[in-house]
Design an enzyme around this catalytic site. Structure first.
Site, PDB file in Angstrom:
ATOM      1  N   SER A 279      39.880-104.671 -24.878  1.00  0.00           N
ATOM      2  CA  SER A 279      40.693-104.264 -23.731  1.00  0.00           C
ATOM      3  C   SER A 279      40.680-105.357 -22.665  1.00  0.00           C
ATOM      4  O   SER A 279      39.909-106.307 -22.740  1.00  0.00           O
ATOM      5  CB  SER A 279      40.159-102.951 -23.129  1.00  0.00           C
TER       6      SER A 279
ATOM      7  N   SER B  26      39.853-105.143 -19.422  1.00  0.00           N
ATOM      8  CA  SER B  26      39.117-104.796 -18.204  1.00  0.00           C
ATOM      9  C   SER B  26      38.308-105.945 -17.622  1.00  0.00           C
ATOM     10  O   SER B  26      37.930-105.911 -16.464  1.00  0.00           O
ATOM     11  CB  SER B  26      38.183-103.608 -18.464  1.00  0.00           C
TER      12      SER B  26
ATOM     13  N   LYS C  92      30.808-104.939 -19.175  1.00  0.00           N
ATOM     14  CA  LYS C  92      31.141-105.020 -17.752  1.00  0.00           C
ATOM     15  C   LYS C  92      30.183-106.008 -17.088  1.00  0.00           C
ATOM     16  O   LYS C  92      29.264-106.526 -17.702  1.00  0.00           O
ATOM     17  CB  LYS C  92      31.003-103.651 -17.064  1.00  0.00           C
TER      18      LYS C  92
ATOM     19  N   SER D 218      40.111-101.216 -14.837  1.00  0.00           N
ATOM     20  CA  SER D 218      38.785-101.139 -15.436  1.00  0.00           C
ATOM     21  C   SER D 218      38.181 -99.763 -15.214  1.00  0.00           C
ATOM     22  O   SER D 218      38.041 -99.311 -14.079  1.00  0.00           O
ATOM     23  CB  SER D 218      37.865-102.218 -14.830  1.00  0.00           C
TER      24      SER D 218
END
Length: 248
Positions: free
Chosen positions: A42, A44, A105, A197
């Site tokens: 993804s 994010s 993250k 995100s």
């Protein structure tokens, strides 16, 4: 003579099986205790990580827990050889609400920190985090459409710098939050693509804080990168300029 040939065939097969067994065992050991490959599905973490990036995560950076094991087998009680992540580390972790899912993250809040976003600006322990506007980032979607997105360099309190995107300026859906105090043994995570995100800010149904037991490892470097919207045989879609880059 025929029996001799049969013995040689049997011995050759046995040697092959032994080689395969030891190769699998070594690969499993390296994957469990040293480095594990991950791919980015993804956007994010854009611009730091792109969809189609493949990277190695160091499993030894923060110690080992059951989530270091394949399928999170409960072999290790608690966490051993534990080491705390630094603010700004990019980490892979198991989603607290569903440990079959891996997320990646950036560590923004450490245990005891207060984290808040107000009008798009990040505050840690009530101090405004410095950011500098730089050139726009050209973001291309899966349909090939491109748009210029505001891009900044953000400097965390420990001096770590990284780039972030603000797709909707400072008025995105997660650009105004309450003040969150990070519990002991937990971390506050955010994506670098701030308006795209699912992270610790505004998605409590997924996760708010990540316990240290759920950390899988620290993202270290890219070993492959390819535009995922293009066919696998299209060598022109390999991002050669990103190969073997470190992750900051």
């Amino acid at each position: 003579m025929e029996k001799l040939v049969q013995k040689k065939k049997t011995g050759g097969l046995l040697d092959t099986l032994k080689t395969v067994f030891w190769a699998v065992l070594i690969a499993l050991f390296v994957r469990t205790f040293a480095f594990e490959p991950f791919n980015i599905p993804s956007g994010s973490m854009i611009p730091t990580l792109l969809v189609g990036d493949y990277l190695f995560v160091s499993k030894f950076s923060y110690g080992y827990s059951k989530h270091s094991m394949p399928f999170s087998l409960p072999i290790i009680p608690g966490r051993v050889f534990e080491s705390e992540p630094e603010r700004g580390d990019v980490v892979v972790f198991k989603l607290p609400s569903d440990t079959t899912q891996d997320y990646i993250k950036r560590v923004i809040g450490l245990p005891g920190d207060t984290v808040q976003v107000k009008e798009g600006r990040l505050y840690i322990n009530n101090k405004l985090i410095e950011r500098e506007r730089i050139e726009d980032y050209i973001l291309t979607d899966g349909g090939g459409r491109s748009a210029a997105v505001p891009q900044y360099i953000e400097t965390l309190p420990n001096g770590r710098v990284h780039r972030i995107l603000e797709m909707f300026g400072d008025q995105g859906p997660s650009d105004n939050t309450e003040a969150f105090t990070v519990p002991e043994g937990h971390y506050f995570m955010m994506g670098d693509n701030r308006d795209n995100s699912a992270d610790s800010r505004a998605f409590p149904s997924r996760f708010r804080f990540v316990p240290i037991e759920n950390l899988v490892g620290r993202a270290e470097f890219l070993f492959y990168s390819k535009d995922s919207s293009q066919p696998i045989y299209d060598l022109g879609s390999i991002r050669y300029d990103r190969l073997f880059q470190g992750v900051n």
